[in-house]
Write a protein that holds these residues in place. Structure first.
Motif, PDB file in Angstrom:
ATOM      1  N   VAL A 103      15.593  60.611 -20.198  1.00  0.00           N
ATOM      2  CA  VAL A 103      16.864  60.031 -19.788  1.00  0.00           C
ATOM      3  C   VAL A 103      17.809  61.195 -19.510  1.00  0.00           C
ATOM      4  O   VAL A 103      18.152  61.957 -20.401  1.00  0.00           O
ATOM      5  CB  VAL A 103      17.430  59.109 -20.888  1.00  0.00           C
ATOM      6  N   TYR A 104      18.177  61.330 -18.235  1.00  0.00           N
ATOM      7  CA  TYR A 104      19.021  62.459 -17.868  1.00  0.00           C
ATOM      8  C   TYR A 104      20.497  62.197 -18.178  1.00  0.00           C
ATOM      9  O   TYR A 104      21.268  63.116 -18.290  1.00  0.00           O
ATOM     10  CB  TYR A 104      18.855  62.778 -16.384  1.00  0.00           C
ATOM     11  N   PHE A 105      20.866  60.922 -18.287  1.00  0.00           N
ATOM     12  CA  PHE A 105      22.246  60.567 -18.580  1.00  0.00           C
ATOM     13  C   PHE A 105      22.265  59.753 -19.860  1.00  0.00           C
ATOM     14  O   PHE A 105      21.522  58.783 -19.993  1.00  0.00           O
ATOM     15  CB  PHE A 105      22.856  59.735 -17.450  1.00  0.00           C
ATOM     16  N   ASP A 106      23.142  60.122 -20.775  1.00  0.00           N
ATOM     17  CA  ASP A 106      23.264  59.393 -22.034  1.00  0.00           C
ATOM     18  C   ASP A 106      24.161  58.176 -21.790  1.00  0.00           C
ATOM     19  O   ASP A 106      25.313  58.329 -21.392  1.00  0.00           O
ATOM     20  CB  ASP A 106      23.887  60.308 -23.091  1.00  0.00           C
ATOM     21  N   PRO A 107      23.643  56.966 -21.995  1.00  0.00           N
ATOM     22  CA  PRO A 107      24.449  55.771 -21.719  1.00  0.00           C
ATOM     23  C   PRO A 107      25.702  55.697 -22.582  1.00  0.00           C
ATOM     24  O   PRO A 107      26.750  55.253 -22.120  1.00  0.00           O
ATOM     25  CB  PRO A 107      23.523  54.598 -22.014  1.00  0.00           C
ATOM     26  N   VAL A 108      25.626  56.136 -23.827  1.00  0.00           N
ATOM     27  CA  VAL A 108      26.803  56.089 -24.700  1.00  0.00           C
ATOM     28  C   VAL A 108      27.873  57.045 -24.176  1.00  0.00           C
ATOM     29  O   VAL A 108      29.063  56.715 -24.152  1.00  0.00           O
ATOM     30  CB  VAL A 108      26.406  56.438 -26.149  1.00  0.00           C
ATOM     31  N   ALA A 109      27.451  58.208 -23.726  1.00  0.00           N
ATOM     32  CA  ALA A 109      28.417  59.170 -23.195  1.00  0.00           C
ATOM     33  C   ALA A 109      29.063  58.640 -21.919  1.00  0.00           C
ATOM     34  O   ALA A 109      30.264  58.795 -21.707  1.00  0.00           O
ATOM     35  CB  ALA A 109      27.732  60.506 -22.930  1.00  0.00           C
ATOM     36  N   ILE A 110      28.271  57.998 -21.062  1.00  0.00           N
ATOM     37  CA  ILE A 110      28.812  57.450 -19.819  1.00  0.00           C
ATOM     38  C   ILE A 110      29.821  56.341 -20.132  1.00  0.00           C
ATOM     39  O   ILE A 110      30.905  56.289 -19.545  1.00  0.00           O
ATOM     40  CB  ILE A 110      27.675  56.936 -18.921  1.00  0.00           C
ATOM     41  N   CYS A 111      29.473  55.470 -21.084  1.00  0.00           N
ATOM     42  CA  CYS A 111      30.401  54.399 -21.462  1.00  0.00           C
ATOM     43  C   CYS A 111      31.690  54.972 -22.041  1.00  0.00           C
ATOM     44  O   CYS A 111      32.786  54.493 -21.735  1.00  0.00           O
ATOM     45  CB  CYS A 111      29.745  53.458 -22.463  1.00  0.00           C
ATOM     46  N   SER A 112      31.564  55.990 -22.876  1.00  0.00           N
ATOM     47  CA  SER A 112      32.773  56.578 -23.471  1.00  0.00           C
ATOM     48  C   SER A 112      33.631  57.253 -22.406  1.00  0.00           C
ATOM     49  O   SER A 112      34.857  57.177 -22.459  1.00  0.00           O
ATOM     50  CB  SER A 112      32.401  57.566 -24.577  1.00  0.00           C
ATOM     51  N   LEU A 113      33.007  57.893 -21.410  1.00  0.00           N
ATOM     52  CA  LEU A 113      33.780  58.495 -20.321  1.00  0.00           C
ATOM     53  C   LEU A 113      34.481  57.422 -19.484  1.00  0.00           C
ATOM     54  O   LEU A 113      35.632  57.603 -19.061  1.00  0.00           O
ATOM     55  CB  LEU A 113      32.876  59.345 -19.440  1.00  0.00           C
ATOM     56  N   MET A 114      33.799  56.298 -19.262  1.00  0.00           N
ATOM     57  CA  MET A 114      34.425  55.211 -18.515  1.00  0.00           C
ATOM     58  C   MET A 114      35.613  54.637 -19.279  1.00  0.00           C
ATOM     59  O   MET A 114      36.666  54.376 -18.693  1.00  0.00           O
ATOM     60  CB  MET A 114      33.390  54.125 -18.205  1.00  0.00           C
ATOM     61  N   VAL A 115      35.449  54.446 -20.584  1.00  0.00           N
ATOM     62  CA  VAL A 115      36.560  53.938 -21.401  1.00  0.00           C
ATOM     63  C   VAL A 115      37.724  54.916 -21.371  1.00  0.00           C
ATOM     64  O   VAL A 115      38.887  54.522 -21.251  1.00  0.00           O
ATOM     65  CB  VAL A 115      36.082  53.660 -22.844  1.00  0.00           C
ATOM     66  N   ALA A 116      37.430  56.205 -21.470  1.00  0.00           N
ATOM     67  CA  ALA A 116      38.493  57.216 -21.427  1.00  0.00           C
ATOM     68  C   ALA A 116      39.204  57.191 -20.079  1.00  0.00           C
ATOM     69  O   ALA A 116      40.441  57.306 -20.013  1.00  0.00           O
ATOM     70  CB  ALA A 116      37.907  58.594 -21.700  1.00  0.00           C
ATOM     71  N   ALA A 117      38.448  57.023 -18.979  1.00  0.00           N
ATOM     72  CA  ALA A 117      39.064  56.972 -17.655  1.00  0.00           C
ATOM     73  C   ALA A 117      39.957  55.740 -17.525  1.00  0.00           C
ATOM     74  O   ALA A 117      41.072  55.819 -16.994  1.00  0.00           O
ATOM     75  CB  ALA A 117      37.984  56.968 -16.571  1.00  0.00           C
ATOM     76  N   VAL A 118      39.487  54.588 -18.005  1.00  0.00           N
ATOM     77  CA  VAL A 118      40.295  53.368 -17.949  1.00  0.00           C
ATOM     78  C   VAL A 118      41.570  53.533 -18.767  1.00  0.00           C
ATOM     79  O   VAL A 118      42.659  53.132 -18.342  1.00  0.00           O
ATOM     80  CB  VAL A 118      39.467  52.156 -18.424  1.00  0.00           C
ATOM     81  N   MET A 119      41.442  54.145 -19.944  1.00  0.00           N
ATOM     82  CA  MET A 119      42.628  54.362 -20.781  1.00  0.00           C
ATOM     83  C   MET A 119      43.607  55.318 -20.101  1.00  0.00           C
ATOM     84  O   MET A 119      44.829  55.132 -20.192  1.00  0.00           O
ATOM     85  CB  MET A 119      42.211  54.892 -22.150  1.00  0.00           C
TER      86      MET A 119
END
Length: 155
Positions: A45-61
């Motif tokens: 898995v080249y992308f960590d799903p938890v990291a991607i979700c946390s980055l998306m949440v940070a961007a939305v915030m």
């Protein structure tokens, strides 16, 4: 007298407690090798799903914070406009009050009012009336308050 039995102790030689290797019954048969298991390809898995979700949440915030700041700035500008408008109205009110005081003759107004049939306040009778609480009304009990609350809530 009774005769004793002869006791004979036999000490056989033992060469240890190690298990001996048993020779195969058919020496010509060699044990066959098992086929090698094929290695499974690793799923990487080249992308960590938890990291991607946390980055998306940070961007939305971050976006929500920027929108909140813009709304706050708009509210501050509106408050400044309202403060300026209030000052303008206060100045206009003072101007109108001074004009009213200069133009209106209170003695003339009083003469006109008396001519129309009005009387001064100190000559008028005043009657004070007190009302008592009706004995027929009682405070609602606990269940009536709950029913009224739920009725108002879902009405």
């Amino acid at each position: 007298m009774a005769r004793k039995h002869d006791i004979l102790y036999v000490n056989f030689y033992t060469d240890g407690s190690a298990a001996r290797k048993i020779a195969p019954a058919f020496p010509e048969m060699q044990p066959q090798r098992k086929p090698r298991a094929k290695k499974k390809k690793k799923t990487v898995v080249y992308f960590d799903p938890v990291a991607i979700c946390s980055l998306m949440v940070a961007a939305v915030m971050l976006i929500m914070m920027a929108v909140g700041l813009s709304q706050f700035q708009n509210a501050r500008l509106e408050a400044q406009r309202m403060e300026q408008y209030l000052q303008e109205l206060t100045a206009e009110n003072e101007q109108l009050q001074t004009r009213f005081d200069a133009e209106v003759n209170l003695e003339e107004v009083e003469k006109t009012a008396l001519a129309l049939g009005m009387v001064p306040k100190d000559q008028v009778q005043s009657v004070h009336i007190q009302l008592s609480q009706d004995a027929g009304q009682t405070a609602p009990n606990f269940w009536q308050q709950i029913v009224a609350f739920l009725t108002n809530l879902f009405a």
